[in-house]
Scaffold this active site. Structure first.
Site, PDB file in Angstrom:
ATOM      1  N   GLN A  71     -33.306  26.450  60.037  1.00 57.22           N
ATOM      2  CA  GLN A  71     -34.621  26.469  61.197  1.00 57.22           C
ATOM      3  C   GLN A  71     -35.503  25.564  60.865  1.00 57.22           C
ATOM      4  O   GLN A  71     -36.045  25.459  60.183  1.00 57.22           O
ATOM      5  CB  GLN A  71     -35.119  27.966  61.208  1.00 57.22           C
ATOM      6  CG  GLN A  71     -35.924  28.342  62.295  1.00 57.22           C
ATOM      7  CD  GLN A  71     -35.387  28.423  63.799  1.00 57.22           C
ATOM      8  OE1 GLN A  71     -34.147  28.638  63.857  1.00 57.22           O
ATOM      9  NE2 GLN A  71     -36.039  27.976  64.856  1.00 57.22           N
ATOM     10  N   ASP A  92     -25.458  24.197  64.384  1.00 56.08           N
ATOM     11  CA  ASP A  92     -26.584  23.751  65.404  1.00 56.08           C
ATOM     12  C   ASP A  92     -26.155  22.489  66.002  1.00 56.08           C
ATOM     13  O   ASP A  92     -26.822  22.054  66.857  1.00 56.08           O
ATOM     14  CB  ASP A  92     -27.800  23.397  64.441  1.00 56.08           C
ATOM     15  CG  ASP A  92     -28.833  24.524  64.611  1.00 56.08           C
ATOM     16  OD1 ASP A  92     -28.823  25.244  65.576  1.00 56.08           O
ATOM     17  OD2 ASP A  92     -29.957  24.753  64.172  1.00 56.08           O
ATOM     18  N   LYS A 150     -31.416  35.696  66.108  1.00 55.93           N
ATOM     19  CA  LYS A 150     -30.085  35.203  65.851  1.00 55.93           C
ATOM     20  C   LYS A 150     -29.299  35.812  65.027  1.00 55.93           C
ATOM     21  O   LYS A 150     -28.000  36.347  65.169  1.00 55.93           O
ATOM     22  CB  LYS A 150     -30.365  33.654  65.261  1.00 55.93           C
ATOM     23  CG  LYS A 150     -30.621  32.679  66.294  1.00 55.93           C
ATOM     24  CD  LYS A 150     -31.043  31.286  65.560  1.00 55.93           C
ATOM     25  CE  LYS A 150     -31.584  30.275  66.622  1.00 55.93           C
ATOM     26  NZ  LYS A 150     -32.327  28.961  66.029  1.00 55.93           N
TER      27      LYS A 150
END
Ligand code: NAD
Length: 292
Positions: free
Chosen positions: A96, A119, A52
């Site tokens: 994450q 997200d 990412k």
């Protein structure tokens, strides 16, 4: 059968995003900045987060990886989230998942400012998704919607069967496919581990989305000819013939299922690259939503 090529589609989108960043710079606007928080040293997470951050840099975004030991306390992580919420230079950030067992993931998700939650996991963004209001869509389902758009696949009136009900993929995807918009307007069945006689349901599907993490689970006898298939599953399967000692497998028995489909995503190179690019699209959107 046509492959839904996430690799080349995401490349095209990255070029568009790169252009958008260039235009922003030319007109004196801020460069988008994504931060990613990684806790611990899980191999999979390290790879995902690394990809990412690297992808962001490649298209001219700023990106920062904040790597913490898994000894970090919940309070320390919440304090870091608070810092990132307040940092004007950071436009969006992700923490994450999964987090170590001593940290409550829900608490951390709730602590993220919904305006920076690229997200799309915060309840505020999930609520906006249900109501079809502006906000951030969860990256993986959003990536699949983008594939429907780019390949101009009609979804209206089709029966879409989603397999798996996780909060990050299956559940939001089932809602998004049923919304009154394109892609959407499908008749949706959400199935999961307690579903009885799954095969009878998948045999009625025009579109199948699998997100369960069981290699080769969906077999050719479970689908009707012409099915549109998106395979979210990514599982490492031991493989001595590979240098790394494993290969990646989706939830679909690709070899036998693909010839029966009208469209299908490969694994790797299907949904995965679209997830990363969705995150970047969300970061650019964060700047627009926040008036920057
Ligand atoms: P999860 O691992 O949290 O949950 C699995 C889901 O599968 C559950 O909802 C469960 O009810 C369902 N399930 C399990 N066995 C089943 C069965 N026999 N029949 C029907 N349903 C069953 O789900 P997740 O986090 O969405 O991950 C699923 C897979 O997708 C994993 O392989 C993961 O690595 C992958 N994934 C890929 C991406 C990507 O970008 N491509 C993103 C997220 C997750």
């Amino acid at each position: 059968m046509q492959l839904l090529d996430g690799k080349s589609t995401s490349k095209a989108i990255r070029e568009e995003l790169s252009q958008a960043v260039h235009q922003r710079r030319k007109s004196g606007k801020k460069t988008p900045h994504l931060a990613a928080v990684l806790v611990g040293n899980d191999g999979g997470s390290l790879t995902y987060v690394g990809a990412k951050v690297k992808a962001c840099k490649k298209i001219g975004f700023e990106s920062t990886l904040i790597h913490k030991e898994d000894s970090i306390t919940e309070d320390q992580l919440l304090a870091l989230v608070d810092e990132l919420n307040k940092d004007d230079n950071i436009d969006g950030f992700i923490v994450q998942l999964p987090l170590p067992a001593h940290i409550d993931e829900k608490k951390v998700t709730l602590a993220i400012d919904p305006k920076k939650d690229v997200d799309g996991f915060h309840p505020m963004n999930l609520g906006n998704m249900v109501l079809n209001l502006p906000g951030f869509l969860p990256a993986t389902p959003a990536g699949m919607l983008e594939l429907f758009k780019r390949y101009e696949i009609e979804t209206e009136g089709k029966h879409c069967v989603v397999i798996g009900r996780s909060h990050i993929v299956g559940a939001p995807m089932s809602i998004m496919m049923g919304r009154n918009t394109f892609p959407g307007n499908s008749t949706v069945t959400l199935t999961h581990s307690r579903t009885k006689n799954l095969k009878a349901i998948t045999l009625q599907a025009d579109i199948i989305i699998t997100a369960i993490g069981k290699p080769g689970f969906l077999t050719a006898d479970m689908i009707q000819p012409g099915t549109i298939l998106m395979d979210v599953g990514i599982t490492r399967v031991e493989d001595d013939t590979k240098k790394k000692g494993y290969h990646l497998s989706g939830d679909v028995d690709f070899e036998n299922v693909a010839p029966k489909c009208s469209y299908i995503t490969p694994v790797p190179g299907g949904v995965g690259p679209m997830t990363i690019v969705s995150l970047m699209m969300n970061t650019l959107k964060a700047m627009e939503l926040n008036g920057k």
